[in-house]
Write an enzyme that holds these catalytic residues in place. Structure first.
Site, short mmCIF file in Angstrom:
data_model
loop_
_atom_site.label_atom_id
_atom_site.label_comp_id
_atom_site.label_asym_id
_atom_site.label_seq_id
_atom_site.Cartn_x
_atom_site.Cartn_y
_atom_site.Cartn_z
N ILE A 26 3.75 2.02 -3.79
CA ILE A 26 4.79 2.55 -2.88
C ILE A 26 6.00 1.62 -2.84
O ILE A 26 7.12 2.05 -2.59
CB ILE A 26 4.22 2.83 -1.47
CG1 ILE A 26 5.18 3.73 -0.67
CG2 ILE A 26 3.89 1.54 -0.74
CD1 ILE A 26 4.61 4.25 0.65
N TYR A 43 -2.03 5.49 -5.36
CA TYR A 43 -1.13 4.37 -5.14
C TYR A 43 -1.56 3.57 -3.92
O TYR A 43 -2.30 4.05 -3.07
CB TYR A 43 0.33 4.85 -4.98
CG TYR A 43 0.60 5.58 -3.70
CD1 TYR A 43 1.03 4.90 -2.57
CD2 TYR A 43 0.40 6.96 -3.60
CE1 TYR A 43 1.27 5.58 -1.38
CE2 TYR A 43 0.65 7.63 -2.42
CZ TYR A 43 1.08 6.94 -1.31
OH TYR A 43 1.30 7.61 -0.13
N CYS A 44 -1.09 2.33 -3.89
CA CYS A 44 -1.24 1.48 -2.70
C CYS A 44 0.10 0.76 -2.56
O CYS A 44 1.14 1.35 -2.86
CB CYS A 44 -2.44 0.53 -2.85
SG CYS A 44 -2.33 -0.62 -4.22
N SER A 45 0.10 -0.49 -2.14
CA SER A 45 1.37 -1.21 -1.99
C SER A 45 1.98 -1.54 -3.34
O SER A 45 3.13 -1.20 -3.62
CB SER A 45 1.16 -2.50 -1.19
OG SER A 45 0.76 -2.19 0.12
#
Length: 129
Positions: free
Chosen positions: A90, A61-63
């Site tokens: 996230i 995951y990232c933003s």
């Protein structure tokens, strides 16, 4: 190409997956998913996964999912066959009221990556850094 996985699906399998955070270190240091490992984006290296089975379920995951999608593709190209990109990253995790952590302490804060991206976060739920 990587497949997406929903927040609910991750929650159902939380103890049997490897979570990788593909954001930058300053973002990870504000908060991250519990038990996630920082792998970064700009400085990601495949060697970080050298001791991980190619069959292990890996969630990246990232933003919001852009950077993690690119890292997921790189991992898949190296023969890992159970790799997923967390849909909405996230931000979606926080928007659906799931906890984030700084070290081992639960916090109510997330790094927004940029002012434009901060619009994806529900400000009534989480503090934006």
């Amino acid at each position: 190409k990587s497949s997406f996985i929903s927040v609910d699906e991750v929650l159902n399998e939380f103890n049997d997956i490897l979570l990788l955070d593909a954001r930058e270190k300053n973002e990870f240091d504000v908060s991250h998913l519990q038990n996630a490992f920082y792998v970064g984006y700009k400085h990601f290296k495949m060697e970080q996964l050298q001791n991980i089975s190619k069959d292990k379920k890996i969630i990246i995951y990232c933003s919001v999912g852009l950077r993690s999608g690119k890292i997921a593709e790189r991992i898949i190209e190296k023969g890992y066959n159970n790799v997923y990109n967390l849909y909405g990253g996230i931000f979606e995790w926080c928007n659906t009221k799931n906890p984030v952590f700084r070290n081992s302490a639960q916090v109510n804060e997330v790094h927004a990556y940029s002012k434009v991206r901060s619009g994806w976060l529900k400000k009534e739920i989480i503090t934006i850094t």
